[in-house]
Motif scaffolding. Sequence first.
Motif, PDB file in Angstrom:
ATOM      1  N   ARG A  48      57.599 -56.490 -19.765  1.00 32.53           N
ATOM      2  CA  ARG A  48      58.792 -55.944 -19.252  1.00 32.53           C
ATOM      3  C   ARG A  48      59.282 -54.793 -20.299  1.00 32.53           C
ATOM      4  O   ARG A  48      60.433 -54.622 -20.636  1.00 32.53           O
ATOM      5  N   ALA A  49      58.213 -54.063 -20.416  1.00 28.49           N
ATOM      6  CA  ALA A  49      58.305 -52.531 -21.101  1.00 28.49           C
ATOM      7  C   ALA A  49      59.594 -51.727 -20.238  1.00 28.49           C
ATOM      8  O   ALA A  49      59.379 -51.865 -19.263  1.00 28.49           O
ATOM      9  N   GLN A  50      60.293 -51.207 -20.964  1.00 29.51           N
ATOM     10  CA  GLN A  50      61.202 -50.008 -20.293  1.00 29.51           C
ATOM     11  C   GLN A  50      60.802 -48.483 -20.189  1.00 29.51           C
ATOM     12  O   GLN A  50      60.001 -48.232 -21.202  1.00 29.51           O
ATOM     13  N   ASN A  51      61.594 -47.573 -19.747  1.00 32.32           N
ATOM     14  CA  ASN A  51      61.059 -46.433 -19.837  1.00 32.32           C
ATOM     15  C   ASN A  51      59.607 -46.050 -19.809  1.00 32.32           C
ATOM     16  O   ASN A  51      59.153 -45.218 -20.456  1.00 32.32           O
ATOM     17  N   ILE A  52      58.765 -46.740 -18.993  1.00 29.53           N
ATOM     18  CA  ILE A  52      57.214 -46.276 -18.821  1.00 29.53           C
ATOM     19  C   ILE A  52      57.090 -44.870 -18.146  1.00 29.53           C
ATOM     20  O   ILE A  52      57.653 -44.630 -17.259  1.00 29.53           O
ATOM     21  N   ARG A  53      56.291 -44.170 -18.911  1.00 28.10           N
ATOM     22  CA  ARG A  53      56.079 -42.972 -18.375  1.00 28.10           C
ATOM     23  C   ARG A  53      54.412 -42.684 -18.731  1.00 28.10           C
ATOM     24  O   ARG A  53      54.093 -43.063 -19.619  1.00 28.10           O
ATOM     25  N   TYR A  54      53.877 -41.894 -17.856  1.00 23.42           N
ATOM     26  CA  TYR A  54      52.481 -41.884 -17.883  1.00 23.42           C
ATOM     27  C   TYR A  54      51.826 -40.574 -17.152  1.00 23.42           C
ATOM     28  O   TYR A  54      52.643 -40.126 -16.389  1.00 23.42           O
ATOM     29  N   THR A  55      50.876 -40.097 -17.808  1.00 20.02           N
ATOM     30  CA  THR A  55      50.022 -38.956 -17.103  1.00 20.02           C
ATOM     31  C   THR A  55      48.481 -39.728 -16.799  1.00 20.02           C
ATOM     32  O   THR A  55      48.540 -40.844 -16.902  1.00 20.02           O
ATOM     33  N   ASP A  56      47.689 -38.804 -16.850  1.00 20.57           N
ATOM     34  CA  ASP A  56      46.299 -39.474 -16.261  1.00 20.57           C
ATOM     35  C   ASP A  56      45.720 -40.300 -17.270  1.00 20.57           C
ATOM     36  O   ASP A  56      45.192 -41.353 -16.967  1.00 20.57           O
ATOM     37  N   ASN A  57      45.972 -40.036 -18.580  1.00 16.21           N
ATOM     38  CA  ASN A  57      45.109 -40.777 -19.595  1.00 16.21           C
ATOM     39  C   ASN A  57      46.149 -41.341 -20.803  1.00 16.21           C
ATOM     40  O   ASN A  57      45.527 -41.605 -21.755  1.00 16.21           O
ATOM     41  N   GLN A  58      47.261 -41.317 -20.673  1.00 15.23           N
ATOM     42  CA  GLN A  58      48.417 -41.547 -21.644  1.00 15.23           C
ATOM     43  C   GLN A  58      49.543 -42.536 -21.080  1.00 15.23           C
ATOM     44  O   GLN A  58      50.201 -41.896 -20.045  1.00 15.23           O
ATOM     45  N   VAL A  59      50.126 -43.218 -21.716  1.00 10.03           N
ATOM     46  CA  VAL A  59      51.164 -44.231 -21.389  1.00 10.03           C
ATOM     47  C   VAL A  59      52.279 -44.291 -22.393  1.00 10.03           C
ATOM     48  O   VAL A  59      51.836 -44.600 -23.700  1.00 10.03           O
ATOM     49  N   LYS A  60      53.437 -43.823 -22.305  1.00 12.19           N
ATOM     50  CA  LYS A  60      54.429 -44.033 -23.324  1.00 12.19           C
ATOM     51  C   LYS A  60      55.583 -45.058 -22.840  1.00 12.19           C
ATOM     52  O   LYS A  60      55.792 -45.245 -21.462  1.00 12.19           O
TER      53      LYS A  60
END
Length: 116
Positions: A48-60
Amino acid sequence: MDLWKKQGHHKNGVMLPFNWNGSFDLELPYKSDGEILLAILRALRAERAQNIRYTDNQVKFNGGFFRWVSKSNRLNMISSGTITFQRNNERMVRVQYYLSFWELFLLITVWVGGDF
């Protein structure tokens, strides 16, 4: 791999300044970058992580205490994080991570401050 020698750690294991970063190599049966990204996203959503943002090889992502989750949630101590992966070859993937613990610092400060 000795995680305590990573940047952000004092030699006695105390986290300073409330972040932890490092990297490791992971051997996998062949998975595409999209499959690796999807596995990371699934694991974060399961916690249940929040505010998940990602690109091709990175996740915040954001975790922390201030979410409606159980006490045993793996992300309770982690305020925010970044996971980056890079393929070394067909089977080896290098994973880099940065984890921030500022909410833990805030809670400890309030808790200790309340005892004075």
